[in-house]
Structure formats: C-alpha cells, structure tokens
Design an enzyme around this catalytic site. Structure first.
Site, PDB file in Angstrom:
ATOM      1  N   SER A 107      -2.451 -17.801   5.439  1.00 57.62           N
ATOM      2  CA  SER A 107      -3.473 -17.024   6.121  1.00 57.62           C
ATOM      3  C   SER A 107      -4.654 -17.925   6.460  1.00 57.62           C
ATOM      4  O   SER A 107      -5.245 -18.524   5.583  1.00 57.62           O
ATOM      5  CB  SER A 107      -3.932 -15.872   5.219  1.00 57.62           C
ATOM      6  N   ARG A 109       0.834  -1.204   0.000  1.00 56.89           N
ATOM      7  CA  ARG A 109       0.000   0.000   0.000  1.00 56.89           C
ATOM      8  C   ARG A 109       0.868   1.253   0.000  1.00 56.89           C
ATOM      9  O   ARG A 109       0.534   2.255  -0.621  1.00 56.89           O
ATOM     10  CB  ARG A 109      -0.939   0.012   1.209  1.00 56.89           C
ATOM     11  N   CYS A 150      -9.258 -17.564  14.772  1.00 60.31           N
ATOM     12  CA  CYS A 150     -10.382 -17.487  15.710  1.00 60.31           C
ATOM     13  C   CYS A 150     -11.345 -18.663  15.526  1.00 60.31           C
ATOM     14  O   CYS A 150     -12.134 -18.961  16.409  1.00 60.31           O
ATOM     15  CB  CYS A 150     -11.119 -16.168  15.543  1.00 60.31           C
TER      16      CYS A 150
END
Length: 71
Positions: A38, A21, A42
């Site tokens: 990735s 970015r 959770c």
C-alpha cells in the site's frame, strides 16, 4: 471462509479489508509481487519532482500492519 487475493496496493488491500468487515472470521491472504502492499500513488508526481525526498514517505501500510487483521 478462506480467500486468496492476488495483488496488493489499493484494490487488493481494499478487497481484503472489505472481506474482513463482512466476516471477522475470514482467512484472507494477499499475495503481491513487490514488498509494498500500500502506497500513496497520488504522491508519485511529488516524489518524482523532488518535493517528497524519499520513497519511504509514500508507504501507507506494510504487510505487518495487515497481518494482525486476518482471522
């Protein structure tokens, strides 16, 4: 500029995305020990508890997803 990031999952891919970015021409390489770069950490308790039936459901992004982002 060229960057090498050791380790994927949340921290490594976040660092790579931030670098890209800031500099869309950056050459960013992420090296990680496993195949998964990735995953939804959770969701691990739900996978272990059997609420999520397969491990692949936890995979958020693959190396192929990120390969198009490098400069």
């Amino acid at each position: 500029m060229k960057y090498v990031i050791l380790g994927g999952v949340a921290a490594g891919t976040k660092a790579a995305a931030k670098l890209l970015r800031l500099d869309r021409n950056a050459d960013v390489k992420v090296y990680t020990k496993g195949d998964d770069i990735s995953y939804a950490g959770c969701g691990l308790p739900y996978y272990i508890g059997g609420d999520i039936p397969d491990r692949e459901s936890l995979i958020v992004n693959t190396p192929a997803h990120y390969s198009g982002l490098t400069g």
